[in-house]
Design a protein around this motif. Structure first.
Motif, PDB file in Angstrom:
ATOM      1  N   TRP A  17       0.686  -1.131   0.037  1.00 12.54           N
ATOM      2  CA  TRP A  17       0.089  -0.038  -0.015  1.00 12.54           C
ATOM      3  C   TRP A  17       0.839   1.229   0.038  1.00 12.54           C
ATOM      4  N   GLY A  43      -0.216   4.484  -0.368  1.00 10.64           N
ATOM      5  CA  GLY A  43      -1.047   5.518  -0.159  1.00 10.64           C
ATOM      6  C   GLY A  43      -2.474   5.484  -0.432  1.00 10.64           C
ATOM      7  N   ILE A  44      -3.132   6.559  -0.303  1.00 13.38           N
ATOM      8  CA  ILE A  44      -4.653   6.670  -0.703  1.00 13.38           C
ATOM      9  C   ILE A  44      -4.842   6.103  -1.932  1.00 13.38           C
ATOM     10  N   THR A  45      -4.079   6.296  -3.037  1.00 13.71           N
ATOM     11  CA  THR A  45      -4.455   5.740  -4.500  1.00 13.71           C
ATOM     12  C   THR A  45      -4.682   4.324  -4.396  1.00 13.71           C
ATOM     13  N   GLY A 101      -5.524   2.436  -1.665  1.00 10.09           N
ATOM     14  CA  GLY A 101      -6.742   2.247  -1.403  1.00 10.09           C
ATOM     15  C   GLY A 101      -8.165   2.350  -2.197  1.00 10.09           C
ATOM     16  N   ILE A 140     -10.100   5.503   0.962  1.00  6.27           N
ATOM     17  CA  ILE A 140      -9.300   6.651   1.236  1.00  6.27           C
ATOM     18  C   ILE A 140      -9.028   6.493   2.541  1.00  6.27           C
ATOM     19  N   GLY A 188      -5.937   4.069   2.884  1.00  4.85           N
ATOM     20  CA  GLY A 188      -4.845   4.543   2.351  1.00  4.85           C
ATOM     21  C   GLY A 188      -4.220   5.426   3.377  1.00  4.85           C
ATOM     22  N   VAL A 189      -4.942   6.373   3.966  1.00  5.46           N
ATOM     23  CA  VAL A 189      -4.382   7.054   4.968  1.00  5.46           C
ATOM     24  C   VAL A 189      -3.972   6.438   6.282  1.00  5.46           C
ATOM     25  N   GLY A 193     -13.589   6.418   7.098  1.00  3.84           N
ATOM     26  CA  GLY A 193     -13.927   6.232   5.702  1.00  3.84           C
ATOM     27  C   GLY A 193     -15.225   5.214   5.461  1.00  3.84           C
ATOM     28  N   LEU A 208      -4.502  13.000  -6.499  1.00  4.14           N
ATOM     29  CA  LEU A 208      -3.575  12.036  -6.035  1.00  4.14           C
ATOM     30  C   LEU A 208      -2.641  11.035  -7.022  1.00  4.14           C
TER      31      LEU A 208
END
Length: 499
Positions: free
Chosen positions: A212, A214-216, A218, A283, A286-287, A304, A353
């Motif tokens: 993972w 990041g947010i992308t 996720g 999101i 990803g956070v 989320g 993102l």
């Protein structure tokens, strides 16, 4: 200096003079000068410089191995752990396959073979388009296909099967309580469906957290799970409520007409609904994946998921309001006032993102430039997709298809290296030694991929980067140090570079 990477002096020539400076995408293997210290926390470049790819590395110590002992010469303490991983993988495959068989049997029994086949054909049509959209978001560091397939299969078979059981059981209870069955879509379905769609990516985050970035990621993982869920749900609506129900009463022509109408509504107008809902949970995941703060790791996914449930429940509430008020315009207002703004807002956020991993390379990789592992132009070419494509075209020109593949792998590996370094700086890894060993493995892979296209451009002279300046062999045979220009020349011009 304009090169994809500097080359030791023994390498074939590769640089083009530009404005009095050697320029052109020269490629090679960077090495720090003897005795130069690495940047803090980075592996040291050997004193004699990194050997060219393809050359033996005898005498070079292996990261994490005492005395340069090769990995095979030491016992493998993780063999039992890998064996259990294989057992868990096999069990998961069997579990998902069993859910898939159960869902197929259920659909075939309830909507008939004709309804199942026609519904499947119609439900599959938007799947490649939706998957392609999410893959487009994941261009900088594509996720492993196996993990993407897992999320899709989880949403298609495990999440739908569980949600079907819970929704059916809830409808039975509501009927016994004298409540409207439509309340299930508002009070039950959003909670169980979003929870189950998100559970697959949660398991992946738990077991493969380093995948993972990041947010992308996720959004991509949860989006694939939602696409699988929507596909099977559409089979039920298109083949069952559409074709099978009308065919039984009015014949095949009426069944095909009803299938087309439902296709227009569920696929063309609201085909993005499930991916949009579950993207909110993505999101949050990803956070959580890119933070070392324990409270955030727990609260971000929960927040989320709650947002996903709220949007899903609001959307499901609209048909109930239409039935209660008799005003079909409520559905239009909800579509234009809720779904469309949420859709475009999420798309805009995802596009923003999309460049995060490219911008991350500009922040994380200059440390490897100072340590002598990478050169400024190499980092510059990673910061945008346009520059990456230009570098790939150059690599194909000087080294053919093999160079193109090597450049692509070089870029993906360098992006992983940037993500790893960013994670180490953030304190995401409990086992620092393992992260450092992975870092060295990525650096070695970068070196190996670079060697495929190194020194292939006959227009550039031999050059070496020592972490601070270039050492270029001029036509008179003398090697002279050259300071790096403020704006490294790369296959396409750039205006700034951050050191």
């Amino acid at each position: 200096m304009s090169e994809m990477s500097p080359q030791p002096q023994s390498a074939p020539p590769s640089a083009v003079p530009a404005a009095g400076m050697p320029a052109g995408p020269a490629t090679g293997l960077p090495g720090a000068p003897a005795g130069s210290p690495p940047a803090a926390g980075l592996p040291a470049v050997p004193a004699a410089g990194m050997p060219a790819a393809g050359m033996p590395t005898a005498g070079m110590p292996t990261a994490g191995m005492p005395g340069g002992m090769p990995p095979g010469a030491m016992p493998d303490p993780g063999r039992r752990k890998r064996r259990w991983r294989l057992v868990g993988l096999a069990a998961m495959i069997v579990f998902i396959a069993g859910c898939a068989i159960a869902m197929t049997v259920f659909l075939g029994f309830n909507i008939g073979v004709d309804g199942l086949l026609l519904g499947t054909a119609a439900a599959l049509l938007p799947v490649p388009v939706l998957i392609g959209c999410f893959m487009w978001l994941d261009r900088y560091e594509p996720e492993p296909v196996g993990y993407l397939a897992f999320c899709f299969a989880w949403g298609a078979f495990v999440a739908t099967g569980t949600a079907l059981l819970v929704n059916s059981w809830s409808a039975y209870l509501f009927e016994g309580w004298g409540l409207s069955e439509s309340l299930v879509a508002v009070l039950v379905a959003p909670f169980i469906e979003e929870t189950m769609k998100t559970l697959g990516p949660v398991l992946l985050l738990w077991r493969r957290r380093r995948e993972w970035s990041g947010i992308t990621d996720g959004i991509v993982y949860c989006g694939l799970s939602a696409i699988g869920f929507a596909m099977v749900e559409n089979i039920l609506y298109l083949g069952g409520h559409g074709y099978a129900a009308s065919n039984e009463q009015y014949g095949p022509a009426s069944g095909a007409q009803q299938l087309l109408l439902i296709f227009i509504v569920r696929i063309l107008f609201t085909g993005f609904a499930h991916p949009l809902f579950t993207a909110m949970a993505g999101i949050g995941l990803g956070v959580a994946a890119r933070t070392a703060a324990r409270p955030v790791r727990w609260l971000a996914p929960i927040a989320g998921l709650l947002v996903a449930m709220m949007i899903h429940g609001t959307w499901n509430l609209l048909p109930s309001l239409v039935a209660a008020t008799g005003e079909t315009v409520v559905l239009l207002y909800g579509y234009l006032g809720v779904m469309i703004p949420a859709f475009f807002g999420t798309v805009g956020f995802a596009i923003w993102l999309r460049g995060w991993e490219g911008r991350l390379t500009e922040r994380a990789l200059p440390a490897y430039v100072r340590a002598g592992w990478l050169s400024p132009p190499e980092v510059a070419t990673l910061s945008s997709l346009g520059r990456r494509h230009a570098a790939r075209r150059w690599a194909k020109r000087v080294a053919g298809d093999a160079g193109l593949r090597a450049m692509r792998n070089f870029q993906f590996t360098a992006t992983k290296l940037a993500l790893l370094r960013d994670g180490m700086d953030r304190g995401l890894f409990k086992h620092v030694a393992t992260a450092e060993a992975e870092e060295r493995a990525l650096l070695d892979k970068v070196t190996a991929e670079r060697a495929v296209f190194v020194g292939r451009d006959p227009q550039t002279p031999p050059a070496r980067w020592d972490g601070e300046r270039y050492h270029i062999t001029f036509p008179d045979g003398v090697s002279r140090p050259i300071e790096a220009p403020t704006s490294p020349v790369v296959p396409i011009p750039i205006t700034t570079y951050y050191r």
